[in-house]
Design a protein around this motif. Structure first.
Motif, PDB file in Angstrom:
ATOM      1  N   ILE A 152      -7.722   0.943   6.058  1.00 29.98           N
ATOM      2  CA  ILE A 152      -7.221   0.050   5.002  1.00 29.98           C
ATOM      3  C   ILE A 152      -7.557  -1.400   5.355  1.00 29.98           C
ATOM      4  O   ILE A 152      -8.004  -2.159   4.493  1.00 29.98           O
ATOM      5  CB  ILE A 152      -5.703   0.236   4.798  1.00 29.98           C
ATOM      6  N   GLU A 153      -7.346  -1.797   6.598  1.00 23.16           N
ATOM      7  CA  GLU A 153      -7.667  -3.153   7.003  1.00 23.16           C
ATOM      8  C   GLU A 153      -9.155  -3.436   6.825  1.00 23.16           C
ATOM      9  O   GLU A 153      -9.530  -4.508   6.344  1.00 23.16           O
ATOM     10  CB  GLU A 153      -7.249  -3.398   8.452  1.00 23.16           C
ATOM     11  N   ALA A 154     -10.017  -2.492   7.167  1.00 25.21           N
ATOM     12  CA  ALA A 154     -11.455  -2.667   6.993  1.00 25.21           C
ATOM     13  C   ALA A 154     -11.821  -2.784   5.510  1.00 25.21           C
ATOM     14  O   ALA A 154     -12.680  -3.576   5.138  1.00 25.21           O
ATOM     15  CB  ALA A 154     -12.214  -1.503   7.635  1.00 25.21           C
ATOM     16  N   HIS A 155     -11.167  -2.020   4.665  1.00 27.45           N
ATOM     17  CA  HIS A 155     -11.444  -2.045   3.233  1.00 27.45           C
ATOM     18  C   HIS A 155     -10.935  -3.324   2.584  1.00 27.45           C
ATOM     19  O   HIS A 155     -11.560  -3.870   1.681  1.00 27.45           O
ATOM     20  CB  HIS A 155     -10.810  -0.833   2.545  1.00 27.45           C
ATOM     21  N   SER A 156      -9.803  -3.822   3.039  1.00 30.08           N
ATOM     22  CA  SER A 156      -9.142  -4.959   2.394  1.00 30.08           C
ATOM     23  C   SER A 156      -9.645  -6.314   2.862  1.00 30.08           C
ATOM     24  O   SER A 156      -9.272  -7.327   2.306  1.00 30.08           O
ATOM     25  CB  SER A 156      -7.632  -4.869   2.620  1.00 30.08           C
ATOM     26  N   LEU A 157     -10.459  -6.354   3.907  1.00 28.21           N
ATOM     27  CA  LEU A 157     -10.952  -7.650   4.403  1.00 28.21           C
ATOM     28  C   LEU A 157     -12.231  -8.057   3.743  1.00 28.21           C
ATOM     29  O   LEU A 157     -12.991  -7.515   3.190  1.00 28.21           O
ATOM     30  CB  LEU A 157     -11.158  -7.592   5.920  1.00 28.21           C
ATOM     31  N   PHE A 207       0.827  -1.202   0.000  1.00 33.58           N
ATOM     32  CA  PHE A 207       0.000   0.000   0.000  1.00 33.58           C
ATOM     33  C   PHE A 207       0.865   1.258   0.000  1.00 33.58           C
ATOM     34  O   PHE A 207       1.816   1.349   0.770  1.00 33.58           O
ATOM     35  CB  PHE A 207      -0.908   0.051   1.238  1.00 33.58           C
ATOM     36  N   GLU A 208       0.490   2.214  -0.833  1.00 33.06           N
ATOM     37  CA  GLU A 208       1.086   3.552  -0.801  1.00 33.06           C
ATOM     38  C   GLU A 208      -0.046   4.537  -0.551  1.00 33.06           C
ATOM     39  O   GLU A 208      -1.122   4.421  -1.147  1.00 33.06           O
ATOM     40  CB  GLU A 208       1.793   3.883  -2.108  1.00 33.06           C
TER      41      GLU A 208
END
Length: 80
Positions: free
Chosen positions: A75-80, A35-36
């Protein structure tokens, strides 16, 4: 590469960041981190999964720790 936005904070202190996810660009040597993160087009953070959490790859010192933790949570919420 997937791009998505994350917004953190509450009015009047809302901040929006653009996140580039290089999950499918594993052979691209230019993007060593998954991720950037950018704010207003300026690179501010990169993150890499490490077991069950995201670790910082690069942090130019622009963001404070609380903002970084909020971005990681989004990001963790979006990627799970």
């Amino acid at each position: 590469m997937e791009t998505f936005s994350v917004t953190i904070g509450n009015e009047p202190n809302v901040q929006t960041f653009e996140v580039k996810d290089y999950a499918h660009d594993t052979d691209d040597e230019c993007h060593r981190c998954k991720f950037e993160v950018f704010r207003d087009g300026t690179f501010v953070l990169s993150l890499q999964p490490d077991d069950s959490f995201l670790r910082t790859c690069a942090d130019p010192g622009i963001l404070d720790d609380e903002v970084i933790h909020q971005i990681i949570g989004k990001i963790e919420a979006h990627s799970l």
